[in-house]
Design a protein around this motif. Structure first.
Motif, PDB file in Angstrom:
ATOM      1  N   LEU A 164       1.499  15.415   1.132  1.00 27.44           N
ATOM      2  CA  LEU A 164       0.683  15.455   2.335  1.00 27.44           C
ATOM      3  C   LEU A 164       1.239  14.500   3.377  1.00 27.44           C
ATOM      4  CD1 LEU A 164      -2.904  15.436   0.770  1.00 27.44           C
ATOM      5  CD2 LEU A 164      -1.705  17.386   1.788  1.00 27.44           C
ATOM      6  N   GLY A 165       0.917  14.760   4.630  1.00 28.46           N
ATOM      7  CA  GLY A 165       1.425  13.911   5.696  1.00 28.46           C
ATOM      8  C   GLY A 165       0.949  12.471   5.618  1.00 28.46           C
ATOM      9  N   SER A 166      -0.164  12.230   4.950  1.00 27.78           N
ATOM     10  CA  SER A 166      -0.704  10.871   4.830  1.00 27.78           C
ATOM     11  C   SER A 166      -0.178  10.148   3.593  1.00 27.78           C
ATOM     12  CB  SER A 166      -2.233  10.920   4.758  1.00 27.78           C
ATOM     13  OG  SER A 166      -2.648  11.724   3.659  1.00 27.78           O
ATOM     14  N   GLU A 167       0.644  10.823   2.775  1.00 24.40           N
ATOM     15  CA  GLU A 167       1.150  10.230   1.542  1.00 24.40           C
ATOM     16  C   GLU A 167       2.577   9.730   1.722  1.00 24.40           C
ATOM     17  OE1 GLU A 167      -0.958  12.456  -2.132  1.00 24.40           O
ATOM     18  OE2 GLU A 167       0.506  13.685  -1.044  1.00 24.40           O
ATOM     19  N   THR A 168       2.931   8.716   0.929  1.00 24.18           N
ATOM     20  CA  THR A 168       4.291   8.183   0.961  1.00 24.18           C
ATOM     21  C   THR A 168       5.115   8.735  -0.199  1.00 24.18           C
ATOM     22  OG1 THR A 168       3.626   6.245  -0.330  1.00 24.18           O
ATOM     23  CG2 THR A 168       3.591   6.021   2.070  1.00 24.18           C
ATOM     24  N   VAL A 169       6.400   8.917   0.060  1.00 19.65           N
ATOM     25  CA  VAL A 169       7.314   9.290  -1.016  1.00 19.65           C
ATOM     26  C   VAL A 169       7.352   8.174  -2.062  1.00 19.65           C
ATOM     27  CG1 VAL A 169       9.705   9.837  -1.603  1.00 19.65           C
ATOM     28  CG2 VAL A 169       8.715  10.714   0.510  1.00 19.65           C
ATOM     29  N   LEU A 170       7.355   6.934  -1.601  1.00 24.37           N
ATOM     30  CA  LEU A 170       7.414   5.799  -2.510  1.00 24.37           C
ATOM     31  C   LEU A 170       6.270   5.824  -3.519  1.00 24.37           C
ATOM     32  CD1 LEU A 170       8.993   3.163  -3.090  1.00 24.37           C
ATOM     33  CD2 LEU A 170       7.363   1.989  -1.603  1.00 24.37           C
ATOM     34  N   GLY A 171       5.099   6.270  -3.059  1.00 22.63           N
ATOM     35  CA  GLY A 171       3.951   6.320  -3.951  1.00 22.63           C
ATOM     36  C   GLY A 171       3.837   7.591  -4.761  1.00 22.63           C
TER      37      GLY A 171
ATOM     38  N   ALA B 298       0.826  -1.210   0.000  1.00 25.33           N
ATOM     39  CA  ALA B 298       0.000   0.000   0.000  1.00 25.33           C
ATOM     40  C   ALA B 298       0.859   1.259   0.000  1.00 25.33           C
ATOM     41  CB  ALA B 298      -0.945  -0.004   1.199  1.00 25.33           C
ATOM     42  N   ALA B 299       2.069   1.188   0.548  1.00 26.33           N
ATOM     43  CA  ALA B 299       2.970   2.340   0.492  1.00 26.33           C
ATOM     44  C   ALA B 299       3.339   2.654  -0.948  1.00 26.33           C
ATOM     45  CB  ALA B 299       4.225   2.068   1.319  1.00 26.33           C
ATOM     46  N   ALA B 300       3.471   1.621  -1.782  1.00 20.97           N
ATOM     47  CA  ALA B 300       3.817   1.835  -3.186  1.00 20.97           C
ATOM     48  C   ALA B 300       2.647   2.369  -3.992  1.00 20.97           C
ATOM     49  CB  ALA B 300       4.320   0.532  -3.811  1.00 20.97           C
ATOM     50  N   THR B 301       1.422   2.026  -3.603  1.00 21.61           N
ATOM     51  CA  THR B 301       0.238   2.539  -4.300  1.00 21.61           C
ATOM     52  C   THR B 301      -0.220   3.878  -3.734  1.00 21.61           C
ATOM     53  OG1 THR B 301      -1.289   1.347  -2.828  1.00 21.61           O
ATOM     54  CG2 THR B 301      -0.546   0.198  -4.822  1.00 21.61           C
ATOM     55  N   ASN B 302       0.466   4.365  -2.698  1.00 18.58           N
ATOM     56  CA  ASN B 302       0.131   5.615  -2.012  1.00 18.58           C
ATOM     57  C   ASN B 302      -1.230   5.541  -1.332  1.00 18.58           C
ATOM     58  OD1 ASN B 302       0.915   8.141  -1.103  1.00 18.58           O
ATOM     59  ND2 ASN B 302      -0.047   9.235  -2.804  1.00 18.58           N
ATOM     60  N   THR B 303      -1.608   4.349  -0.855  1.00 20.98           N
ATOM     61  CA  THR B 303      -2.878   4.181  -0.137  1.00 20.98           C
ATOM     62  C   THR B 303      -2.660   3.726   1.301  1.00 20.98           C
ATOM     63  OG1 THR B 303      -3.089   1.888  -0.935  1.00 20.98           O
ATOM     64  CG2 THR B 303      -4.134   3.621  -2.250  1.00 20.98           C
ATOM     65  N   LEU B 304      -1.431   3.788   1.796  1.00 24.58           N
ATOM     66  CA  LEU B 304      -1.145   3.317   3.145  1.00 24.58           C
ATOM     67  C   LEU B 304      -1.956   4.084   4.183  1.00 24.58           C
ATOM     68  CD1 LEU B 304       0.458   1.640   5.176  1.00 24.58           C
ATOM     69  CD2 LEU B 304       2.340   3.268   4.952  1.00 24.58           C
ATOM     70  N   GLY B 305      -1.970   5.412   4.092  1.00 26.76           N
ATOM     71  CA  GLY B 305      -2.732   6.209   5.038  1.00 26.76           C
ATOM     72  C   GLY B 305      -4.216   5.896   4.980  1.00 26.76           C
ATOM     73  N   LEU B 306      -4.741   5.771   3.770  1.00 23.69           N
ATOM     74  CA  LEU B 306      -6.159   5.471   3.596  1.00 23.69           C
ATOM     75  C   LEU B 306      -6.507   4.113   4.195  1.00 23.69           C
ATOM     76  CD1 LEU B 306      -8.961   5.961   2.374  1.00 23.69           C
ATOM     77  CD2 LEU B 306      -8.102   4.984   0.233  1.00 23.69           C
ATOM     78  N   GLU B 307      -5.684   3.105   3.925  1.00 20.41           N
ATOM     79  CA  GLU B 307      -6.010   1.761   4.403  1.00 20.41           C
ATOM     80  C   GLU B 307      -5.949   1.666   5.926  1.00 20.41           C
ATOM     81  OE1 GLU B 307      -4.533  -1.586   2.297  1.00 20.41           O
ATOM     82  OE2 GLU B 307      -4.421  -0.510   0.389  1.00 20.41           O
ATOM     83  N   LEU B 308      -4.995   2.345   6.536  1.00 20.10           N
ATOM     84  CA  LEU B 308      -4.947   2.351   7.996  1.00 20.10           C
ATOM     85  C   LEU B 308      -6.117   3.148   8.578  1.00 20.10           C
ATOM     86  CD1 LEU B 308      -1.131   2.678   8.700  1.00 20.10           C
ATOM     87  CD2 LEU B 308      -2.613   0.777   9.361  1.00 20.10           C
ATOM     88  N   ALA B 309      -6.518   4.222   7.903  1.00 21.28           N
ATOM     89  CA  ALA B 309      -7.686   4.978   8.360  1.00 21.28           C
ATOM     90  C   ALA B 309      -8.943   4.123   8.291  1.00 21.28           C
ATOM     91  CB  ALA B 309      -7.857   6.246   7.522  1.00 21.28           C
ATOM     92  N   GLN B 310      -9.056   3.299   7.257  1.00 23.14           N
ATOM     93  CA  GLN B 310     -10.209   2.411   7.136  1.00 23.14           C
ATOM     94  C   GLN B 310     -10.214   1.358   8.240  1.00 23.14           C
ATOM     95  OE1 GLN B 310      -9.556   1.198   3.063  1.00 23.14           O
ATOM     96  NE2 GLN B 310     -11.067   2.643   2.272  1.00 23.14           N
ATOM     97  N   GLU B 311      -9.041   0.905   8.651  1.00 22.97           N
ATOM     98  CA  GLU B 311      -8.965  -0.019   9.783  1.00 22.97           C
ATOM     99  C   GLU B 311      -9.299   0.682  11.087  1.00 22.97           C
ATOM    100  OE1 GLU B 311      -5.548  -2.462  10.368  1.00 22.97           O
ATOM    101  OE2 GLU B 311      -5.151  -2.691   8.227  1.00 22.97           O
ATOM    102  N   GLY B 312      -8.962   1.968  11.182  1.00 20.05           N
ATOM    103  CA  GLY B 312      -9.076   2.709  12.434  1.00 20.05           C
ATOM    104  C   GLY B 312      -7.733   2.677  13.138  1.00 20.05           C
TER     105      GLY B 312
ATOM    106  N   GLU C  56      -6.087  10.993  11.692  1.00 19.03           N
ATOM    107  CA  GLU C  56      -5.566  10.627  10.371  1.00 19.03           C
ATOM    108  C   GLU C  56      -4.169  10.031  10.473  1.00 19.03           C
ATOM    109  OE1 GLU C  56      -4.347  12.917   6.210  1.00 19.03           O
ATOM    110  OE2 GLU C  56      -5.387  13.988   7.803  1.00 19.03           O
ATOM    111  N   PRO C  57      -3.904   8.882   9.835  1.00 19.97           N
ATOM    112  CA  PRO C  57      -2.545   8.328   9.828  1.00 19.97           C
ATOM    113  C   PRO C  57      -1.575   9.292   9.148  1.00 19.97           C
ATOM    114  CG  PRO C  57      -4.159   6.710   9.069  1.00 19.97           C
ATOM    115  CD  PRO C  57      -4.865   8.022   9.117  1.00 19.97           C
ATOM    116  N   GLN C  58      -0.420   9.471   9.763  1.00 27.25           N
ATOM    117  CA  GLN C  58       0.615  10.350   9.217  1.00 27.25           C
ATOM    118  C   GLN C  58       1.929   9.590   9.082  1.00 27.25           C
ATOM    119  OE1 GLN C  58       0.126  14.382   8.980  1.00 27.25           O
ATOM    120  NE2 GLN C  58      -1.477  13.033   8.218  1.00 27.25           N
ATOM    121  N   ILE C  59       2.632   9.829   7.984  1.00 28.31           N
ATOM    122  CA  ILE C  59       3.933   9.211   7.786  1.00 28.31           C
ATOM    123  C   ILE C  59       4.951  10.002   8.603  1.00 28.31           C
ATOM    124  CG2 ILE C  59       5.646   8.440   6.115  1.00 28.31           C
ATOM    125  CD1 ILE C  59       2.818   7.198   5.804  1.00 28.31           C
TER     126      ILE C  59
END
Length: 379
Positions: A161-168, A48-62, A117-120
């Protein structure tokens, strides 16, 4: 593509801190509640870090639910994930190790972010050639350093953004080739845990007739995967053999597609009738989906399976083990399962490693694993 050599996770659900080496075939077996799925899910979050959805997926988990719930050292809660990869074909100085690390936590009170919100918090990619380790990318808060194609460290001006990855987000293959290679590798990984078999399952529907090398994560292109084997590669020997082992006397029927691809099954009891996908039992359909994932024309560099035995009859464990071990000859396979018979069937082939997952003081652990990430008796 790069191969996964080691994976580590800390602070995520039942994973207090674990470092695990990875072979070509890893099988994790254990009872309910020991955290096998958390191992699988933590690795999925690396992708998910590579797709730039890591923050979103963790937010969906809570985020509160995603953090390690046990006692921890002082300081803010963090989830840390790390994957080490290398090129198995490389020789000499080029045979180094890429190490990607990302840490996630809650935003600081002054941050321009939502409260939960999840932050990197930290993100880096390094390369170790055996003599020294070099940071290829280093992100601390809003500041990002990356080494360009000449190896020079430069500050990157990127709207991040703080929720986005450099990798993505950092997309410039010619300027940052090593970062791009790691990202492309992770994007190729496939996770199969949602091969639905209900009436509305994508597995039961025809799909566009396009040559298809790899099964999608939801199995929506299964018919095209089978059609590619039957009519493009013109070789269904392995597929036919495993279906015959799983369903004696049955055979897969794959018509030459025109606009759409489809398939059916003929069973020994009704040799003149083709059973369409919507007529197949849940277990039969799920096994065919797994066959499509593991015997496709082109396998991804890494395949993860979560409880593939679900809805399968115990008699199908040996054919499923055959599928898994065949796939491990062409790809890395990471499998978590409740089924001891499946684990035993894989172990009987002599392929890969079968690990027993347990809990120690509430934390997920793997029998025989040391704190530094080595298994007793293994290099």
């Amino acid at each position: 593509m790069l191969r996964l050599r080691e994976f580590s996770a800390s602070g995520y659900r039942s994973l207090r801190k674990i470092v695990c080496p990875v072979s070509e075939l890893e099988v994790f077996v254990g009872g309910n509640g020991v955290g096998k799925t958390n191992l699988y899910r933590a690795l999925e979050l690396v992708r998910a870090a590579a797709t730039n959805t890591l923050g979103l997926e963790l937010a969906q988990e809570g985020m509160e639910a995603a953090f390690w719930a046990g006692a921890r050292r002082s300081g803010p809660a963090r989830i840390e994930l790390e994957a080490s990869l290398s090129d198995p074909q490389a020789r000499g100085a080029a045979r180094g190790v890429y190490r990607y690390h990302v840490a996630i936590g809650f935003p600081a009170p002054t941050a321009a972010a939502f409260a939960a919100e999840p932050q990197i918090k930290e993100e880096w990619l390094s390369y170790d050639n055996g003599e020294r380790q070099v940071r290829l990318v280093d992100r601390r808060g809003p500041s990002v350093m990356a080494r360009d194609e000449a190896g020079r460290p430069i500050e990157i001006d990127i709207d991040l953004l703080g929720s986005e990855t450099v990798l993505g987000r950092l997309e410039d293959p010619s300027r940052f080739p090593m970062l791009d290679m790691v990202r492309r590798t992770l994007l190729e990984w496939r996770f199969y845990h949602d091969l639905r078999t209900d009436a509305g399952s994508p597995l039961r529907r025809p799909c566009p007739a396009v040559a298809t090398p790899t099964l999608a994560s939801d199995g929506a292109n299964l018919a095209a995967v089978f059609a590619t084997l039957a009519h493009i590669r013109e070789d269904t020997h392995d597929l036919d053999a495993v279906i015959a082992a799983a369903f004696p006397g049955a055979r897969l029927v794959v018509p030459r597609p025109e606009r759409v691809a489809t398939f059916g099954m003929v069973f020994s009891e009704f040799p003149q009738r083709v059973f369409e996908p919507e007529e197949l039992s849940d277990g039969t359909l799920r096994f065919l989906g797994l066959a499509g994932a593991l015997l496709a024309y082109r396998l991804p560099p890494f395949i993860a399976l979560n409880e593939p035995e679900a809805s399968l009859h115990p008699d199908l464990m040996a054919p499923l083990a055959q599928l898994v071990t065949q796939a491990a000859e062409r790809s890395q396979v990471w499998l978590v399962t409740h089924s001891q018979p499946l684990a035993d069937a894989i172990a009987a082939t002599g392929a890969g490693k079968v690990r027993t997952v347990t809990k120690q003081d509430g934390a997920t652990w793997i029998e025989g694993l040391s704190l530094i990430g080595q298994f007793a008796g293994e290099d």
